[in-house]
Design an enzyme around this catalytic site. Structure first.
Site, PDB file in Angstrom:
ATOM      1  N   ARG A  64      11.316 -40.012 -12.767  1.00 21.47           N
ATOM      2  CA  ARG A  64      11.578 -39.088 -11.117  1.00 21.47           C
ATOM      3  C   ARG A  64      12.946 -38.861 -10.954  1.00 21.47           C
ATOM      4  NH1 ARG A  64       8.248 -43.766  -9.966  1.00 21.47           N
ATOM      5  NH2 ARG A  64       6.359 -42.982  -9.274  1.00 21.47           N
ATOM      6  N   HIS A  89       8.788 -31.121 -12.481  1.00 17.27           N
ATOM      7  CA  HIS A  89       7.625 -30.475 -11.701  1.00 17.27           C
ATOM      8  C   HIS A  89       7.324 -31.337 -10.466  1.00 17.27           C
ATOM      9  CE1 HIS A  89       5.336 -33.210 -14.118  1.00 17.27           C
ATOM     10  NE2 HIS A  89       4.412 -33.382 -13.133  1.00 17.27           N
ATOM     11  N   HIS A 110       7.557 -36.118 -17.393  1.00 17.58           N
ATOM     12  CA  HIS A 110       6.726 -37.177 -18.203  1.00 17.58           C
ATOM     13  C   HIS A 110       7.077 -37.033 -19.690  1.00 17.58           C
ATOM     14  CE1 HIS A 110       4.479 -37.641 -14.877  1.00 17.58           C
ATOM     15  NE2 HIS A 110       3.858 -36.316 -14.832  1.00 17.58           N
TER      16      HIS A 110
END
Length: 394
Positions: free
Chosen positions: A278, A259, A100
């Site tokens: 991603r 993550h 993110h």
């Protein structure tokens, strides 16, 4: 009751979701066998809560009077938006590897794509809003995830033992962890298959535990390998930290930390955003240059969070996020807890037991309520009650 807003959360039916936990929790029929992946409890435009006995959704309630609903300070600070999104996730199959952005990166990326495209709902869009997305996850069951890169030395040891990866040691030595990761992320599919096929051939017929990366590599082959083509996210299973959270333990995902959730049920509290870059374990779009630019490659030692108790009856999960704070109250013998929203709004989620007070009822059929700023509630709880409190960060 006019100052409180009981509501129903919205189910997101993603393919990786489970089939039992959320229908059972919400006492809703589940006859179509569609996966129930996430329960969203908030005001995000993609799934705002539905206010009980009203045609309104939570975002509409807030939009009508943000100063009153959020408090003037929170409304100014977060541009008239509820700054957090509260969720429960039931992870049956592995989620995609994610990174993110920071707040500044999200604002710049969103502005760039608003001007140049693609459209907000396009599959190759990176920034669907202008916000960052720090996340706090708290396990409700045994929960497994990947979190941040291991050290260069540990990754080097891994390259020496995984079949077919010995040739990558020179890249690691010459270019470091970032260069190694870039090498496999930019590689064409034939090169990825050549590197991963020896591992895929090694896995069948062996028994591994969930605390071993090989267990999840087996899952990745089952879930993502198609016609002999392997998902490059399998490298990350071995290069990231594999974390096992026990119920009640939490972990914080800050900007830039790669993550992936692997299995289990958790509560998640995050900034109100849907921005995801991603990095594999997915058929969805991967923007490699953007991913590499926003990823942190320094070694991470996962920090497992436990609650910090206070005299108020609420225990807190401490994070640096300005957008949210998560607290929990567990009353073994039955007692009262107070909710004070003088500094900003809150959402209450009842997990077990029941709580009543000030014309509010939380029980197995009515689990969530939005409490606007400027309220004080005193709740009497039954023995065995567990209630979570999502508020704005300090």
């Amino acid at each position: 009751m006019s100052n409180l807003y009981p509501f129903e959360g919205v189910i997101q039916h993603y393919a990786w979701g489970g089939f039992e936990y959320l229908p059972r929790l919400l006492h809703r029929p589940h006859t179509d066998q569609e996966p129930w992946a996430e329960l969203w409890m908030g005001a995000h435009a993609k799934g705002p809560g539905k206010v009980t006995d009203s045609p309104l959704t939570l975002d509409q309630v807030i939009d009508r009077d943000p100063d009153s609903m959020l408090g003037k300070q929170v409304a100014r600070r977060f541009e008239d938006r509820l700054p957090f999104l509260f969720k429960i996730l039931d992870v049956r199959e592995m989620l995609s590897i994610q990174v993110h952005p920071t707040k500044a990166a999200a604002e710049a990326g969103f502005a760039r794509e608003e001007q140049n495209g693609p459209a907000r709902d396009a599959p190759d869009r990176n920034y669907r809003d202008d916000n960052h997305k720090p996340e706090l996850g708290v396990a409700l069951t045994d929960f497994y995830l990947l979190h941040g890169f291991q050290s260069e030395s540990v990754i080097g040891d891994t390259l020496s033992r995984v079949p077919g990866w010995q040739g990558l040691s020179a890249t690691l030595k010459e270019k470091g962890v970032e260069g190694l990761y870039a090498h496999v992320m930019y590689a064409d599919q034939s090169a990825v298959d050549e590197l991963l096929q020896p591992l895929a051939d090694h896995l069948p017929g062996q028994s591994f535990t969930r605390d071993q990366p090989e267990f999840w590599a087996q899952r990745a082959v089952e879930q993502y390998t198609t016609n002999g083509h392997h998902d490059r996210g399998m490298f990350s299973i071995f290069w990231f930290n594999l974390v096992h959270l026990r119920p009640g333990e939490g972990i914080f995902q800050d900007a830039g930390i790669p993550h992936a959730y692997l299995e289990g049920v958790c509560i998640e509290l995050m900034a109100n955003s849907d921005n995801v870059l991603r990095g594999g374990l997915t058929p969805k779009h991967i923007d490699v240059p953007e991913l590499l630019e926003k990823t942190r490659f320094d070694a991470v030692t996962p920090a497992i969070l436990s609650v910090t108790s206070s005299e108020s009856g609420w225990s807190h999960y401490a994070t640096p996020a300005p957008d949210f704070e998560l607290s929990v109250a567990r009353t073994e013998s039955g007692s009262s807890v107070s909710v004070d929203t003088a500094s900003g709004p809150a959402i209450l989620l009842l997990l077990d037991g029941s709580a009543r007070g000030d014309a509010l009822r939380l029980d197995q059929e009515h689990r969530t309520v939005f409490v606007p700023a400027g309220q004080r509630l005193d709740l009497a709880t039954t023995p065995g009650t567990t209630v979570y409190l999502a508020t704005v960060g300090g």
